[in-house]
Design an enzyme around this catalytic site. Structure first.
Site, PDB file in Angstrom:
ATOM      1  N   GLY A  92     -47.235 -44.124  38.645  1.00 22.37           N
ATOM      2  CA  GLY A  92     -46.531 -44.989  39.589  1.00 22.37           C
ATOM      3  C   GLY A  92     -45.161 -45.444  38.752  1.00 22.37           C
ATOM      4  N   ARG A  95     -40.841 -48.572  36.230  1.00 23.34           N
ATOM      5  CA  ARG A  95     -39.586 -49.514  36.137  1.00 23.34           C
ATOM      6  C   ARG A  95     -38.807 -49.122  37.546  1.00 23.34           C
ATOM      7  NH1 ARG A  95     -35.979 -45.672  32.144  1.00 23.34           N
ATOM      8  NH2 ARG A  95     -36.978 -43.790  32.717  1.00 23.34           N
ATOM      9  N   GLY A 128     -39.682 -51.727  31.163  1.00 24.74           N
ATOM     10  CA  GLY A 128     -39.228 -51.708  32.727  1.00 24.74           C
ATOM     11  C   GLY A 128     -37.688 -51.533  32.923  1.00 24.74           C
ATOM     12  N   ARG A 178     -30.777 -45.204  43.633  1.00 24.52           N
ATOM     13  CA  ARG A 178     -31.053 -43.596  43.918  1.00 24.52           C
ATOM     14  C   ARG A 178     -31.355 -43.267  45.420  1.00 24.52           C
ATOM     15  NH1 ARG A 178     -35.128 -40.553  40.182  1.00 24.52           N
ATOM     16  NH2 ARG A 178     -36.727 -41.492  41.271  1.00 24.52           N
ATOM     17  N   ASP A 254     -45.662 -35.354  38.665  1.00 27.47           N
ATOM     18  CA  ASP A 254     -45.156 -36.563  39.319  1.00 27.47           C
ATOM     19  C   ASP A 254     -43.349 -36.566  39.362  1.00 27.47           C
ATOM     20  OD1 ASP A 254     -45.441 -36.547  36.415  1.00 27.47           O
ATOM     21  OD2 ASP A 254     -44.184 -38.165  36.479  1.00 27.47           O
ATOM     22  N   ASP A 264     -35.386 -36.766  39.267  1.00 23.51           N
ATOM     23  CA  ASP A 264     -35.520 -37.389  37.833  1.00 23.51           C
ATOM     24  C   ASP A 264     -34.966 -36.539  36.735  1.00 23.51           C
ATOM     25  OD1 ASP A 264     -37.162 -39.597  38.272  1.00 23.51           O
ATOM     26  OD2 ASP A 264     -39.023 -38.936  37.644  1.00 23.51           O
TER      27      ASP A 264
HETATM   28  P1  AMP Z   1     -40.557 -40.236  33.766  1.00 22.82           P
HETATM   29  O1  AMP Z   1     -40.659 -39.816  32.729  1.00 22.82           O
HETATM   30  O2  AMP Z   1     -39.133 -41.051  33.929  1.00 22.82           O
HETATM   31  O3  AMP Z   1     -40.709 -39.148  34.957  1.00 22.82           O
HETATM   32  O4  AMP Z   1     -41.587 -41.325  33.747  1.00 22.82           O
HETATM   33  C1  AMP Z   1     -43.093 -40.926  33.775  1.00 22.82           C
HETATM   34  C2  AMP Z   1     -43.704 -42.587  33.869  1.00 22.82           C
HETATM   35  O5  AMP Z   1     -43.479 -43.323  32.664  1.00 22.82           O
HETATM   36  C3  AMP Z   1     -43.352 -43.198  35.311  1.00 22.82           C
HETATM   37  O6  AMP Z   1     -44.676 -43.777  35.764  1.00 22.82           O
HETATM   38  C4  AMP Z   1     -42.408 -44.270  35.092  1.00 22.82           C
HETATM   39  O7  AMP Z   1     -42.266 -45.413  35.809  1.00 22.82           O
HETATM   40  C5  AMP Z   1     -42.766 -44.624  33.547  1.00 22.82           C
HETATM   41  N1  AMP Z   1     -41.744 -45.033  32.936  1.00 22.82           N
HETATM   42  C6  AMP Z   1     -40.875 -44.574  32.251  1.00 22.82           C
HETATM   43  N2  AMP Z   1     -40.045 -45.371  31.483  1.00 22.82           N
HETATM   44  C7  AMP Z   1     -40.601 -46.511  31.616  1.00 22.82           C
HETATM   45  C8  AMP Z   1     -40.162 -47.791  30.960  1.00 22.82           C
HETATM   46  N3  AMP Z   1     -38.891 -48.071  30.383  1.00 22.82           N
HETATM   47  N4  AMP Z   1     -40.832 -48.876  31.736  1.00 22.82           N
HETATM   48  C9  AMP Z   1     -41.829 -48.744  32.558  1.00 22.82           C
HETATM   49  N5  AMP Z   1     -42.364 -47.422  32.850  1.00 22.82           N
HETATM   50  C10 AMP Z   1     -41.655 -46.604  32.464  1.00 22.82           C
HETATM   51 MG    MG Z   2     -40.679 -39.391  36.775  1.00 28.70          MG
END
Ligand code: AMP
Ligand code: MG
Length: 488
Positions: A92, A95, A128, A178, A254, A264
C-alpha cells in the site's frame, strides 16, 4: 493546517467511491515552509490548469499536501506485491496519497498523486518521507521516457518541504506530485484477490476495464480479454524499454501498472555499453531485474496477475487455468513482435531479420559499444560518414561484415531518407547516469540550473543540437560502477 483553496482542479474520487475497501481516506502531513522546485508546465496545461495558479501559494500548498483538494478526500491505496519473488500481502501507499482524479483536456481520467507526503496506515517502519534528490530523479526520468515516446507516469511538480529527511546522511525533504493514467497495479489485484469479498475483485476488474480497456467489456469473455489487453500493453512497454536501453530495476508486481505505463522510478537507469546482465540497483544481487531479464520478469508478473483473475475468467477452475495459461504464454510472441518491429525501425530496414539483430547485439556486447551512441553513429554511416561507427568497435572489420549484411537488407532504399527515419527513433540524448547524478547533486545543494538544463535537453531527444555535445557522450572512464537505490 489543512484549508480548502481556490478550485484549481475539478477533482473526482471514482476509485474511492466505487471500490470501498481498496483505499483509506487520509491526509498529508503538513509542512511549514514548502517551496516549489520544479513545475511541469506542459503537463499542467494538459490537465487544464493554469501553471501560474500552481506556482502561487495556494497551488504549492495543494502540490505539497498542505491544502485539501476540493470536493474529495485524499486516500492511501491498498495493494499487495511480490517483491523480488516473495509475496507481501499488505504493502500500500506508505508515503503516498491519491489526491484525486481529473479529466484532462482530452477527456482522459488521470490520477494526481503525492509521494513523500507523510506516513499513512500502510507505512510499516517507514518515515513517510522522500528526499529532494530521488523525487527530482523521478521527474527527470519520467520526462525523458515521455519524450522518447514510452508510456509513463509523469511528474507534475516537486516541492521542497523545508524539512530534513534522515537517510544515510540528512537530506532535504520533498514531495512529488505525480500524474498517472491510474495507480492500478498488478499488486492491487493481488490485494483484492486476497480479500474475503469475492465481489470486490469483480468490481475492481470492471473498474479497470471501464477506465483502461472499455472495449474489452464487449468481448465474449471480458475478463480474459482484459487479461489479453494488459499482457499486450506490457509486452509493448517492455519492448520499448529494451529498445531504449532502460533498466527499471525494481519490477515487483506492485510496480507494474494495469494501464501499461512505466511507474515508480526508483533504482532505474539507462544502460551504456550493451550487456544483458546490466544491473544498477544496490539490492538486486541476483540480477533478477537485470536489463536482459526484463521481458521474462514481466511475463512472470503477468502470470501472477492472471492468477488473480482466474475466478472471473471461468467458473470451472481447470478451464480458467487453461485459458489464462494460454494467454500468458502469448507474451513472448507479442513481446518479440513489438521488439522486432522496433529494432527494424532503429536500423532503418523494412522487414524483421531476427538473426541480423541478434548478431548485432552479440557484436555490441563483445566490443562494449555504447547502445545509444551506436544507432546514431550508424545513421551517420548511411550519410557517407563511416568512421564514427567503425571506431566504436575494437576490431572494425567485425562491424564491416555485419554492416554488409545490413546494407543488403536496406536494398535500394534512399540512404539519406533511411538515415533520417532512423534518427527519428534513435535518441541522441538519454538521461546518462553521470549527468543525472551531477544534476541531482547540484539540486540537492540548492542549485537547480543543471537539472533544468538536463530536462530541457531530454525533452527533445531526437534532435541533435550544437553546444550539447557533452549530453550525448557516455560517462567518462572514471565514473562508475553506477549504483542506484530503492525506497529513498
Ligand atoms: P517502492 O520500493 O517505492 O515501490 O515501495 C515499496 C513499498 O514501501 C510501498 O508500499 C511504499 O509505500 C513503501 N515505502 C517506501 N518508502 C517508504 C517510506 N519512506 N515510508 C513509508 N513507506 C515507504
Ligand atoms: Mg512502488
Amino acid at each position: 493546517m489543512s484549508v480548502a483553496t481556490q478550485v484549481l482542479f475539478e477533482f473526482d474520487d471514482s476509485y474511492a467511491r466505487e471500490l470501498p475497501g481498496m483505499s483509506v481516506p487520509w491526509t498529508a502531513t503538513s509542512v511549514p515552509t514548502p517551496s516549489l522546485l520544479v513545475l511541469n508546465e506542459e503537463l499542467a496545461a494538459e490537465l487544464g490548469v493554469d501553471p501560474d495558479a500552481l506556482r502561487d501559494a495556494n497551488g504549492v500548498a495543494l502540490l505539497v499536501g498542505n491544502a485539501l483538494p476540493d470536493g474529495v478526500s485524499p486516500t492511501a491505496q491498498a495493494y499487495s506485491g511480490h517483491q523480488f519473488g516473495g509475496f507481501v500481502p499488505l504493502l500500500g501507499d506508505g508515503r503516498a496519497l491519491l489526491l484525486g482524479e481529473v479529466l484532462d483536456i482530452h477527456g482522459c481520467r488521470r490520477d494526481v498523486h503525492l509521494k513523500g507526503s507523510g506516513r499513512t496506515p500502510f507505512a510499516r517502519g517507514g518515515d513517510g518521507k522522500a528526499a529532494v534528490g530521488p523525487m527530482l530523479r523521478e521527474y527527470v526520468m519520467g520526462e525523458a521516457m515521455h519524450a522518447l515516446g514510452i508510456p509513463t507516469t509523469r511528474a507534475l511538480a516537486v516541492v521542497a518541504t523545508g524539512q530534513p529527511v534522515a537517510r544515510e546522511t540528512t537530506l532535504p525533504g520533498a514531495v512529488l506530485a505525480r500524474v498517472a493514467a491510474s495507480h492500478l497495479r498488478v499488486g492491487t489485484f493481488q490485494y483484492a484477490a486476497l480479500s474475503d469479498d469475492p465481489a470486490l475483485l469483480r468490481q475492481l476488474a470492471d473498474y479497470a476495464i471501464a477506465r483502461h480497456y472499455p472495449d474489452a467489456a464487449e468481448a465474449p469473455n471480458p475478463y480474459l480479454e482484459f487479461y489479453r489487453r494488459v499482457i499486450d500493453a506490457q509486452a509493448s512497454l517492455v519492448a520499448r524499454w529494451m529498445l531504449a536501453g532502460f533498466v527499471h530495476g525494481v519490477m515487483n508486481t506492485d510496480n507494474m501498472t494495469i494501464s501499461g505505463e512505466t511507474i515508480d522510478y526508483g533504482p532505474c537507469a539507462f544502460m551504456e555499453s550493451y550487456s544483458p546482465t546490466t544491473v544498477f540497483s544496490s539490492i538486486d544481487h541476483g540480477g533478477r531485474y537485470a536489463y536482459g531479464n526484463q521481458p521474462l520478469m514481466a511475463q512472470w508478473n503477468l502470470a501472477r496477475f492472471g492468477e488473480t483473475l482466474l475466478p472471473l475468467i471461468d467458473e470451472n477452475p481447470d478451464a480458467a487455468v487453461e485459458a489464462a495459461t494460454d494467454m500468458v504464454n502469448s507474451f513472448p510472441e507479442r513481446y518479440g513482435s513489438y521488439w522486432t518491429s522496433g529494432m527494424a525501425a532503429k536500423l532503418g530496414v523494412p522487414a524483421g531479420d531476427r538473426e541480423l539483430y541478434g548478431d548485432l547485439l552479440t557484436l555490441l556486447q563483445a566490443h562494449q559499444v555504447d547502445f545509444t551512441g551506436f544507432f546514431r553513429a550508424l545513421s551517420a554511416y548511411l550519410r557517407g560518414w563511416p568512421e564514427p561507427v567503425r571506431s566504436l568497435f575494437g576490431k572494425p572489420e567485425a562491424f564491416d561484415a555485419w554492416a554488409d549484411r545490413w546494407q543488403v537488407l536496406l536494398g535500394e532504399v534512399d540512404r539519406h531518407a533511411a538515415a533520417a527515419a532512423m534518427d527519428r527513433v534513435n535518441p541522441v540524448y538519454i538521461p546518462r547516469n553521470h549527468l543525472v547524478e551531477e544534476a541531482l547533486t547540484a539540486a540537492t545543494a540548492g542549485d537547480l540550473a543543471l537539472l533544468c538544463r538536463l530536462v530541457e535537453v531530454l525533452t527533445e531527444p531526437f534532435t541533435e543540437r550544437p553546444g550539447l555535445e557533452r549530453y550525448a557522450l557516455p560517462a567518462p572512464a572514471g565514473f562508475g560502477p553506477y549504483v542506484t537505490y530503492c525506497g529513498t
